[in-house]
Design a protein around this motif. Structure first.
Motif, PDB file in Angstrom:
ATOM      1  N   LEU A 183       4.543  -4.585  -3.078  1.00  0.00           N
ATOM      2  CA  LEU A 183       4.500  -3.847  -1.823  1.00  0.00           C
ATOM      3  C   LEU A 183       4.836  -2.393  -2.143  1.00  0.00           C
ATOM      4  O   LEU A 183       5.949  -2.083  -2.570  1.00  0.00           O
ATOM      5  N   ALA A 184       3.855  -1.520  -1.962  1.00  0.00           N
ATOM      6  CA  ALA A 184       3.994  -0.122  -2.384  1.00  0.00           C
ATOM      7  C   ALA A 184       3.125   0.764  -1.500  1.00  0.00           C
ATOM      8  O   ALA A 184       2.402   0.273  -0.626  1.00  0.00           O
ATOM      9  N   VAL A 185       3.191   2.064  -1.746  1.00  0.00           N
ATOM     10  CA  VAL A 185       2.348   3.009  -1.008  1.00  0.00           C
ATOM     11  C   VAL A 185       0.887   2.640  -1.227  1.00  0.00           C
ATOM     12  O   VAL A 185       0.451   2.397  -2.351  1.00  0.00           O
ATOM     13  N   SER A 186       0.146   2.578  -0.123  1.00  0.00           N
ATOM     14  CA  SER A 186      -1.252   2.184  -0.225  1.00  0.00           C
ATOM     15  C   SER A 186      -2.039   2.771   0.936  1.00  0.00           C
ATOM     16  O   SER A 186      -1.523   2.891   2.055  1.00  0.00           O
ATOM     17  N   LYS A 187      -3.297   3.132   0.660  1.00  0.00           N
ATOM     18  CA  LYS A 187      -4.190   3.581   1.729  1.00  0.00           C
ATOM     19  C   LYS A 187      -4.723   2.389   2.523  1.00  0.00           C
ATOM     20  O   LYS A 187      -5.357   2.572   3.565  1.00  0.00           O
ATOM     21  N   ASP A 188      -4.479   1.187   2.019  1.00  0.00           N
ATOM     22  CA  ASP A 188      -4.906  -0.040   2.683  1.00  0.00           C
ATOM     23  C   ASP A 188      -3.649  -0.827   3.071  1.00  0.00           C
ATOM     24  O   ASP A 188      -3.181  -1.679   2.315  1.00  0.00           O
ATOM     25  N   PRO A 189      -3.057  -0.540   4.242  1.00  0.00           N
ATOM     26  CA  PRO A 189      -1.792  -1.187   4.601  1.00  0.00           C
ATOM     27  C   PRO A 189      -1.932  -2.690   4.755  1.00  0.00           C
ATOM     28  O   PRO A 189      -2.976  -3.200   5.162  1.00  0.00           O
ATOM     29  N   LEU A 190      -0.872  -3.388   4.395  1.00  0.00           N
ATOM     30  CA  LEU A 190      -0.810  -4.839   4.533  1.00  0.00           C
ATOM     31  C   LEU A 190      -0.528  -5.177   6.002  1.00  0.00           C
ATOM     32  O   LEU A 190       0.499  -4.762   6.546  1.00  0.00           O
ATOM     33  N   SER A 191      -1.428  -5.904   6.626  1.00  0.00           N
ATOM     34  CA  SER A 191      -1.237  -6.334   8.011  1.00  0.00           C
ATOM     35  C   SER A 191      -0.541  -7.695   7.982  1.00  0.00           C
ATOM     36  O   SER A 191      -0.994  -8.612   7.308  1.00  0.00           O
ATOM     37  N   VAL A 192       0.572  -7.804   8.724  1.00  0.00           N
ATOM     38  CA  VAL A 192       1.399  -9.013   8.662  1.00  0.00           C
ATOM     39  C   VAL A 192       1.718  -9.536  10.050  1.00  0.00           C
ATOM     40  O   VAL A 192       1.571  -8.838  11.060  1.00  0.00           O
ATOM     41  N   ASN A 193       2.190 -10.783  10.079  1.00  0.00           N
ATOM     42  CA  ASN A 193       2.772 -11.388  11.261  1.00  0.00           C
ATOM     43  C   ASN A 193       4.129 -11.969  10.905  1.00  0.00           C
ATOM     44  O   ASN A 193       4.414 -12.217   9.731  1.00  0.00           O
ATOM     45  N   PHE A 194       4.961 -12.179  11.895  1.00  0.00           N
ATOM     46  CA  PHE A 194       6.334 -12.624  11.698  1.00  0.00           C
ATOM     47  C   PHE A 194       6.514 -14.036  12.255  1.00  0.00           C
ATOM     48  O   PHE A 194       6.119 -14.306  13.387  1.00  0.00           O
ATOM     49  N   TYR A 195       7.131 -14.907  11.449  1.00  0.00           N
ATOM     50  CA  TYR A 195       7.364 -16.295  11.834  1.00  0.00           C
ATOM     51  C   TYR A 195       8.864 -16.584  11.752  1.00  0.00           C
ATOM     52  O   TYR A 195       9.461 -16.457  10.686  1.00  0.00           O
TER      53      TYR A 195
END
Length: 198
Positions: A183-195
């Motif tokens: 998990l680092a700086v990226s132009k393609d952000p990681l889209s997440v959900n929370f459980y």
């Protein structure tokens, strides 16, 4: 008449200010994300697993935040602490500390920290941050959660210090040491959900 108009204007301003708090972050079931409660963070796509703490180099330590590649593994549970610890709900665009639950794998805290990682030659999320105490000394320990089309993303853009110059960057998954997904700086952000961990 003037008194009535002033009263109505005052009421409207009060109503607008009461509703000016940022929207709450919601878990995968539409419930408010709660401070201090354990959650698993999984990608909005179903192809990869959750976020874990993992070694970032040749040795066990230091540790950083990585993503597992198996969709059947939910990762390690996390808690969120807002900049105002009296607030029980995590809100969009608001500074939060993020911390893995359980024992540490290194002699450092499980609190997320934004730091330059020489292994991947860019800024990444590491462990060893400080929880609470917002200000210039803890600037690297504050993250924000923002909405995406299919879920949420993590952003480093702290506002706990009004006089500090900060960079604002989306966080996504990049390849690291030995193919580790970091998990680092990226132009393609990681889209997440929370459980919620039940």
């Amino acid at each position: 008449m003037k008194t009535a108009v002033l009263f109505i204007l005052a009421f409207i301003l009060f109503a607008l200010s009461a509703n000016s708090a940022p929207s709450p972050v919601l878990d995968a079931f539409g419930k408010n994300l709660q401070a201090g409660v354990e959650y698993y963070v999984n990608p909005a796509d179903t192809y990869n697993g959750g976020l874990i703490r993992a070694a970032v180099g040749n040795f066990t330590c230091p540790a950083g935040v990585s993503q597992v590649g198996k969709d059947e593994y939910v990762g390690d549970p996390l808690t969120f602490t807002p900049v105002n610890p009296k607030k029980g709900v995590i809100r969009l665009s608001t500074d939060v500390n993020i911390k893995f639950s359980g024992s540490t794998i290194c002699h450092e805290s499980n609190v997320w920290k934004f730091k330059y990682d020489k292994n991947i030659k860019q800024y990444a999320v590491m462990l060893g941050g400080v929880e609470g105490n917002p200000g210039p000394e803890t600037l690297d320990n504050w993250f924000k959660i923002e909405k995406t089309l299919f879920g949420y993303k993590f952003v480093f853009c702290p506002s706990v210090c009004s006089t500090c110059k900060v960079m604002c960057k989306d966080l996504g998954i990049v390849s690291g040491f030995n193919g580790m997904q970091r998990l680092a700086v990226s132009k393609d952000p990681l889209s997440v959900n929370f459980y919620k961990n039940v």
